[in-house]
Design a protein around this motif. Structure first.
Motif, PDB file in Angstrom:
ATOM      1  N   TYR A 231       0.830  -1.199   0.000  1.00 40.61           N
ATOM      2  CA  TYR A 231       0.000   0.000   0.000  1.00 40.61           C
ATOM      3  C   TYR A 231       0.873   1.261   0.000  1.00 40.61           C
ATOM      4  N   ALA A 232       1.952   1.213   0.749  1.00 38.34           N
ATOM      5  CA  ALA A 232       2.835   2.375   0.783  1.00 38.34           C
ATOM      6  C   ALA A 232       3.401   2.642  -0.602  1.00 38.34           C
ATOM      7  N   ARG A 233       3.768   1.574  -1.284  1.00 40.11           N
ATOM      8  CA  ARG A 233       4.349   1.759  -2.615  1.00 40.11           C
ATOM      9  C   ARG A 233       3.314   2.262  -3.602  1.00 40.11           C
TER      10      ARG A 233
ATOM     11  N   SER B 240      11.584  13.288  -4.591  1.00 38.59           N
ATOM     12  CA  SER B 240      12.801  12.709  -4.046  1.00 38.59           C
ATOM     13  C   SER B 240      12.547  11.279  -3.646  1.00 38.59           C
ATOM     14  N   ASP B 241      13.586  10.520  -3.556  1.00 39.09           N
ATOM     15  CA  ASP B 241      13.439   9.238  -2.896  1.00 39.09           C
ATOM     16  C   ASP B 241      14.435   9.195  -1.734  1.00 39.09           C
TER      17      ASP B 241
ATOM     18  N   ALA C 155      11.083   3.989   1.924  1.00 39.59           N
ATOM     19  CA  ALA C 155       9.790   4.667   1.811  1.00 39.59           C
ATOM     20  C   ALA C 155       8.753   4.027   2.721  1.00 39.59           C
ATOM     21  N   ALA C 156       8.803   2.704   2.799  1.00 40.86           N
ATOM     22  CA  ALA C 156       7.842   2.002   3.658  1.00 40.86           C
ATOM     23  C   ALA C 156       8.074   2.348   5.127  1.00 40.86           C
ATOM     24  N   ILE C 157       9.340   2.495   5.494  1.00 46.25           N
ATOM     25  CA  ILE C 157       9.642   2.854   6.884  1.00 46.25           C
ATOM     26  C   ILE C 157       9.104   4.243   7.199  1.00 46.25           C
TER      27      ILE C 157
ATOM     28  N   VAL D  57      14.490  13.471   6.911  1.00 44.05           N
ATOM     29  CA  VAL D  57      13.127  13.545   6.381  1.00 44.05           C
ATOM     30  C   VAL D  57      12.325  14.563   7.188  1.00 44.05           C
ATOM     31  N   VAL D  58      11.770  15.527   6.476  1.00 45.65           N
ATOM     32  CA  VAL D  58      10.975  16.566   7.121  1.00 45.65           C
ATOM     33  C   VAL D  58       9.497  16.200   7.036  1.00 45.65           C
TER      34      VAL D  58
END
Length: 515
Positions: free
Chosen positions: A147-149, A443-444, A467-469, A501-502
């Motif tokens: 789902y995150a992806r 960004s990644d 990204a999932a984290i 990460v902001v």
RNA sequence: GGCGGCGUGGCCGAGUGGCUUAGGCAAGGGUCUGCAAAACCCUCUACCCCGGUUCAAUUCCGGGCGCCGCCUCCA
């Protein structure tokens, strides 16, 4: 690179300040349709969204229980195995509905469940020789990753069934008290015939239901139509203590108990797959309304169509599953998302790899246009947004909305070709793409994986990739904020900031970007 | 058997009683380009069958054919 030019279009903007938003008024009266956006500003509107309500099988004006607020619950998965393409469709469909409602100025509380105790999970655990908790943990993680992806935004509340056993027991007791349920041989059953309105959602007539098909050996039903609220546990099964002896909840009760706990009786939207209408949702209504003395459980029932493979419904029982994670490995997740959104959410869609290839080409066209555009601070093209709003107001017609989006792309490209100002089109593009969740991310964070893992460990969160984290951590922070545990919420924020990460909160939800 | 849905151009897929084309992919043409690619622009192929209503139906009504979902677990 395009990164600086393309805003993070997942980023919502504040809406409830400056006199706009839910309390916006028109001659002192509330504009019941809330509003639509032009360049981030909310223009009050009386026009109501029209939604297809399975309860009543008709298009109906969308009027919420509480003005300006939407309480929605979506039936999430039973975490027995890895997700397939159909699961992704459902998650994306309701993610867009949620985003659109927020874009229209509603504040939305979005609750989804994870059912982590159920017959199939027990069967899988037995087969694999591990605990049901391990099965659920493993599969649940795969769902969250997928789902995150797919850019499904974290839910406001992820309700886990086994965390709500006391609530379920309490509800069952209420049903017993009111005479809608009976205990029998360590089980507790709901008495379907005790509720005259049973069958309203699915159009079933009690006397025409095929009797016997719902009777398993070893059950203690008085009537084959009745369904289990509580099941006495068999050897080697996970159990919880209850007034009726050790056992575990039936399949439907967890959704009722958790939805009522988080959203209260009469909430606005209950979503799920078309295949859940009967018996799952019918039974949810029965239990909930019986327990609440007949008050309506849900205002609008929304059901998404099935994903098919060669004309046949994709389902584990049919054995024609395409794994969602595999698909996301092979194609860009946004293309998969676009593939889902090209059809109206209630229509069935046939899955074929070529269609995702098509979607990738379409996605290229979108992103290429946006990269041409650069930074924009123009007002969005009004006509385009009005067309977009009309499409989405019509039962969230993303297929038509997509048509508007590509028209915007063509108009914008023409202006760019001729050297004219394409700002309004680019701004409209950003607006629409933000709702659909199809923008190119600026960004990644894969290179931050090391430090993110540390942060994840600190807050008891897992995730397969960076990204999932981040997704999980933001979900954890949102949960903490919901519980007013701001110390924990801030700790997560600061830790993410240290990792690069902001985190930013907006009315459209929490977004993030690299520092 | 009961309940519900669908049948649109090469493929995917919205929509509508006539008005201006949905849109995407593919295909063809062109612009740009040292070449190539990329990108952009333009063009093209429709509405399952049979009746009915209507000045006019792909769109409404009736019938037929075909396909799918639920009625047992399923997003």
């Amino acid at each position: 690179m395009p990164s600086s030019a393309v805003p993070n279009t997942d980023n919502g903007q504040r809406t409830t300040e400056n006199g706009h938003g839910p309390r916006a008024s028109d001659n002192g009266r509330r504009a019941s349709g809330i509003g639509y956006r032009v360049s981030g500003r909310l223009i009050p509107s009386r026009a109501l969204i029209q939604v297809y309500n399975t309860l009543g099988r008709s298009m109906q004006p969308f009027e919420t229980r509480d003005p300006g607020h939407v309480a929605m619950y979506v039936c999430g998965p039973t975490v027995q195995a890895a997700p397939h393409v159909g699961h992704g469709r459902q998650a994306v469909a309701f993610d867009v509905i949620r985003r659109y409602l927020e874009w229209r100025g509603y504040s939305v509380k979005y609750v989804a469940n994870i059912t982590d105790i159920e017959d199939k999970i027990i069967a899988a655990a037995t087969e694999l020789g591990i605990s049901t908790a391990e099965v659920a943990e493993r599969a649940g993680q795969q769902f969250l990753d997928a789902y995150a992806r797919l850019r499904v935004r974290p839910y406001d509340v992820t309700a886990v069934a086994t965390d709500h056993i006391p609530e379920m027991i309490e509800m069952i007791e209420q049903l017993l008290e009111r005479g809608h349920a009976y205990a029998s041989g360590g089980d507790v059953y709901f008495s379907v015939r005790s509720l005259p309105t049973y069958g309203e959602l699915s159009g079933r007539i009690v006397d025409e239901l095929v009797p016997g098909s719902r009777l398993d050996p070893g059950e203690h039903k008085r009537d084959p139509l009745d369904f289990a609220l509580w099941k006495a546990s068999k050897p080697n099964e996970p159990t919880w203590d209850s007034p009726w002896g050790p056992g575990r909840p039936g399949w439907h009760i967890e959704c009722s108990a958790m939805a009522l706990k988080e959203l209260g009786i009469g909430f606005d939207i209950h979503g799920g797959g078309l295949d859940l209408i009967f018996p799952h949702h019918e039974n949810e209504i029965a239990q909930s309304e019986a327990a609440e003395g007949g008050r309506p459980f849900v205002r609008y029932w929304l059901h998404n169509g099935m994903v098919r493979l060669k004309g046949e419904k994709m389902a584990k029982s049919v054995g024609n599953i395409v794994g969602l994670l595999d698909l996301l490995d092979q194609y860009r997740p946004e293309a998969v998302r676009l593939f889902y959104l090209r059809a109206h959410y209630r229509q069935p869609i046939d899955f074929a790899p070529e269609l995702v290839v098509d979607a990738e080409a379409a996605l290229d066209r979108l992103w290429a246009f946006r990269r041409r555009g650069g930074r924009v601070d123009a007002a969005a093209d009004r006509a385009a947004l009005e067309r977009f709003t009309a499409a989405m107001d019509d039962d969230f017609n993303t297929a038509e909305a997509m048509g508007v989006l590509f028209d915007v792309v063509r108009d914008g490209n023409r202006h760019l070709d001729s050297g004219e100002d394409a700002g309004p089109y680019l701004a409209a593009f950003d607006e629409i793409v933000g709702v659909l969740g199809l923008g190119e991310l600026d960004s990644d964070v894969d290179d931050l994986l090391e430090s993110l893992r540390d942060v994840a460990a600190r807050f008891g969160v897992t995730g397969s990739d960076a990204a999932a984290i981040v997704f999980e951590l933001i979900a954890a922070r949102t949960a903490a904020r919901g519980e007013r545990d701001f110390e924990r919420a801030d700790a997560i924020r600061f830790s993410l900031a240290e990792a690069g990460v902001v985190v930013e909160d907006g009315s459209g939800g929490t977004s993030w970007h690299r520092s």
